[in-house]
Design an enzyme around this catalytic site. Structure first.
Site, PDB file in Angstrom:
ATOM      1  N   ARG A 180     -17.919   1.165  50.236  1.00  0.00           N
ATOM      2  CA  ARG A 180     -17.385   2.022  49.164  1.00  0.00           C
ATOM      3  C   ARG A 180     -16.289   1.290  48.390  1.00  0.00           C
ATOM      4  O   ARG A 180     -16.196   1.407  47.174  1.00  0.00           O
ATOM      5  CB  ARG A 180     -16.836   3.327  49.749  1.00  0.00           C
ATOM      6  CG  ARG A 180     -17.929   4.319  50.111  1.00  0.00           C
ATOM      7  CD  ARG A 180     -17.412   5.459  50.948  1.00  0.00           C
ATOM      8  NE  ARG A 180     -16.494   6.337  50.233  1.00  0.00           N
ATOM      9  CZ  ARG A 180     -15.708   7.241  50.832  1.00  0.00           C
ATOM     10  NH1 ARG A 180     -15.732   7.377  52.146  1.00  0.00           N
ATOM     11  NH2 ARG A 180     -14.918   8.000  50.129  1.00  0.00           N
TER      12      ARG A 180
ATOM     13  N   ARG B 248     -16.202   7.326  37.402  1.00  0.00           N
ATOM     14  CA  ARG B 248     -16.164   6.105  38.213  1.00  0.00           C
ATOM     15  C   ARG B 248     -16.875   4.966  37.515  1.00  0.00           C
ATOM     16  O   ARG B 248     -16.908   3.858  38.050  1.00  0.00           O
ATOM     17  CB  ARG B 248     -16.846   6.357  39.550  1.00  0.00           C
ATOM     18  CG  ARG B 248     -15.899   6.825  40.646  1.00  0.00           C
ATOM     19  CD  ARG B 248     -16.777   7.452  41.701  1.00  0.00           C
ATOM     20  NE  ARG B 248     -16.376   7.269  43.049  1.00  0.00           N
ATOM     21  CZ  ARG B 248     -16.080   8.310  43.853  1.00  0.00           C
ATOM     22  NH1 ARG B 248     -16.040   9.525  43.378  1.00  0.00           N
ATOM     23  NH2 ARG B 248     -15.802   8.103  45.106  1.00  0.00           N
TER      24      ARG B 248
ATOM     25  N   ARG C 132     -16.332  12.026  58.639  1.00  0.00           N
ATOM     26  CA  ARG C 132     -17.402  12.124  57.645  1.00  0.00           C
ATOM     27  C   ARG C 132     -18.293  10.898  57.795  1.00  0.00           C
ATOM     28  O   ARG C 132     -17.782   9.800  58.040  1.00  0.00           O
ATOM     29  CB  ARG C 132     -16.793  12.144  56.233  1.00  0.00           C
ATOM     30  CG  ARG C 132     -16.474  13.533  55.741  1.00  0.00           C
ATOM     31  CD  ARG C 132     -15.656  13.548  54.462  1.00  0.00           C
ATOM     32  NE  ARG C 132     -16.029  12.534  53.480  1.00  0.00           N
ATOM     33  CZ  ARG C 132     -15.382  12.359  52.331  1.00  0.00           C
ATOM     34  NH1 ARG C 132     -14.345  13.108  52.022  1.00  0.00           N
ATOM     35  NH2 ARG C 132     -15.761  11.429  51.491  1.00  0.00           N
TER      36      ARG C 132
ATOM     37  N   LYS D 252      -5.440  10.139  46.248  1.00  0.00           N
ATOM     38  CA  LYS D 252      -5.799  10.949  45.065  1.00  0.00           C
ATOM     39  C   LYS D 252      -5.955  12.417  45.410  1.00  0.00           C
ATOM     40  O   LYS D 252      -5.433  13.274  44.718  1.00  0.00           O
ATOM     41  CB  LYS D 252      -7.150  10.500  44.489  1.00  0.00           C
ATOM     42  CG  LYS D 252      -7.160   9.221  43.758  1.00  0.00           C
ATOM     43  CD  LYS D 252      -8.463   9.031  42.982  1.00  0.00           C
ATOM     44  CE  LYS D 252      -9.730   9.348  43.730  1.00  0.00           C
ATOM     45  NZ  LYS D 252     -10.164   8.401  44.740  1.00  0.00           N
TER      46      LYS D 252
ATOM     47  N   ARG E 183      -9.390   8.865  59.390  1.00  0.00           N
ATOM     48  CA  ARG E 183      -9.401  10.260  58.936  1.00  0.00           C
ATOM     49  C   ARG E 183     -10.478  11.075  59.667  1.00  0.00           C
ATOM     50  O   ARG E 183     -11.617  10.634  59.762  1.00  0.00           O
ATOM     51  CB  ARG E 183      -9.683  10.249  57.423  1.00  0.00           C
ATOM     52  CG  ARG E 183      -9.408  11.536  56.740  1.00  0.00           C
ATOM     53  CD  ARG E 183      -9.001  11.308  55.306  1.00  0.00           C
ATOM     54  NE  ARG E 183     -10.063  10.827  54.446  1.00  0.00           N
ATOM     55  CZ  ARG E 183      -9.889  10.521  53.157  1.00  0.00           C
ATOM     56  NH1 ARG E 183      -8.710  10.612  52.598  1.00  0.00           N
ATOM     57  NH2 ARG E 183     -10.894  10.106  52.445  1.00  0.00           N
TER      58      ARG E 183
HETATM   59  P1  AMP Z   1     -15.680  10.992  47.232  1.00  0.00           P
HETATM   60  O1  AMP Z   1     -15.438  12.171  48.106  1.00  0.00           O
HETATM   61  O2  AMP Z   1     -15.024  11.098  45.889  1.00  0.00           O
HETATM   62  O3  AMP Z   1     -15.379   9.686  47.903  1.00  0.00           O
HETATM   63  O4  AMP Z   1     -17.256  10.987  46.931  1.00  0.00           O
HETATM   64  C1  AMP Z   1     -18.191  10.935  47.959  1.00  0.00           C
HETATM   65  C2  AMP Z   1     -19.499  10.349  47.439  1.00  0.00           C
HETATM   66  O5  AMP Z   1     -20.022  11.171  46.358  1.00  0.00           O
HETATM   67  C3  AMP Z   1     -19.386   8.962  46.838  1.00  0.00           C
HETATM   68  O6  AMP Z   1     -19.411   7.939  47.828  1.00  0.00           O
HETATM   69  C4  AMP Z   1     -20.621   8.940  45.936  1.00  0.00           C
HETATM   70  O7  AMP Z   1     -21.820   8.780  46.684  1.00  0.00           O
HETATM   71  C5  AMP Z   1     -20.638  10.353  45.361  1.00  0.00           C
HETATM   72  N1  AMP Z   1     -19.817  10.444  44.109  1.00  0.00           N
HETATM   73  C6  AMP Z   1     -18.675  11.171  43.935  1.00  0.00           C
HETATM   74  N2  AMP Z   1     -18.215  11.046  42.664  1.00  0.00           N
HETATM   75  C7  AMP Z   1     -19.077  10.217  42.030  1.00  0.00           C
HETATM   76  C8  AMP Z   1     -19.131   9.686  40.714  1.00  0.00           C
HETATM   77  N3  AMP Z   1     -18.191   9.956  39.786  1.00  0.00           N
HETATM   78  N4  AMP Z   1     -20.167   8.873  40.405  1.00  0.00           N
HETATM   79  C9  AMP Z   1     -21.125   8.584  41.306  1.00  0.00           C
HETATM   80  N5  AMP Z   1     -21.118   9.026  42.577  1.00  0.00           N
HETATM   81  C10 AMP Z   1     -20.109   9.848  42.955  1.00  0.00           C
END
Ligand code: AMP
Length: 217
Positions: A172, A89, A161, A14, A128
């Site tokens: 996740r 999400r 990370r 994405k 990664r």
């Molecule tokens: P990502 O980089 O998109 O994988 O986001 C990293 C972390 O941010 C996720 O594992 C969640 O803890 C939080 N997060 C990001 N977007 C959302 C969302 N739309 N709803 C809830 N938590 C989010």
């Protein structure tokens, strides 16, 4: 105004596709994960809470998430459109976004789902590594740095990370399946969903996305 949501599990590509579409469509790419990483690093109680959710690989609660994203969509650079990545999400987040758009006499254009099988995703994400200094992203299997552990661009040390350790990645993905698949169903039911297979090479995925969005000359 062009409004696009990108859906798909972590590791489906994405972020890569969003960055490309941002240039192609000349609208900002807004990633909720990036918003939270910035908020987490600002001192305060909210930052502490956000750090806790993120380090455990859990979702930040809907009210906090919706507020952060809608605030970002009100910024001047987002007035002619945006590509949302990582949001919504949950169905509650999707409904909040649609309500907010309708108050502005808009409706979401399309939700683009990029998917891939779980084993491909775990391998991609846990390989990664990133540069905390300049943001460059590498992959131990597919795009290693020239010198082990050192950023090609700025020479800073590379790291994983904390939410990309294999155990956290599996959490996740489980959470994604439980909570986000209803979002896919929501957009399918509203006839907004476009689907592409993200396990194929990046160039192939790009071509298909452009076709789905009607961007091919
Ligand atoms: P990502 O980089 O998109 O994988 O986001 C990293 C972390 O941010 C996720 O594992 C969640 O803890 C939080 N997060 C990001 N977007 C959302 C969302 N739309 N709803 C809830 N938590 C989010």
């Amino acid at each position: 105004m062009r409004t696009l949501v990108l859906l798909g599990p972590p590791g489906a590509g994405k972020g890569t596709q969003a960055k490309r579409l941002r240039v192609r469509l000349d609208i900002p790419h807004i990633a909720s994960g990036d918003l939270f990483r910035a908020m987490r690093d600002t001192p305060g109680v909210l930052a502490e809470q956000i750090r806790g959710y993120m380090d455990r690989g859990e979702y930040v609660p809907d009210d906090v998430t919706v507020r952060a994203v809608l605030e970002r969509l009100c910024q001047p650079d987002a007035q002619k459109g945006w590509i949302l990545d990582g949001f919504p999400r949950t169905v509650a987040q999707a409904e909040s976004l649609e309500q907010w758009l309708q108050q502005r006499t808009h409706s979401l254009d399309k939700a683009l789902l990029i998917s891939a099988p779980t084993d491909v995703l775990v391998e991609r994400i846990s390989g990664r590594i990133v540069c905390a200094n300049c943001g460059a992203i590498y992959n131990l299997q597919t795009r290693p740095p020239r010198q082990e552990g050192v950023c090609d661009v700025c020479g800073h040390a590379l790291s994983r990370r904390t939410d990309e350790e294999p155990d956290v990645v599996r959490t996740r993905l489980q959470i994604y399946q439980r909570a986000t698949e209803p979002v896919v169903a929501y957009y399918r039911a509203h006839a907004k969903l476009l689907e592409v297979d993200g396990s194929r090479p990046m160039g192939t995925v790009e071509i298909e996305i452009d076709q789905e969005l009607g961007l091919h000359e």
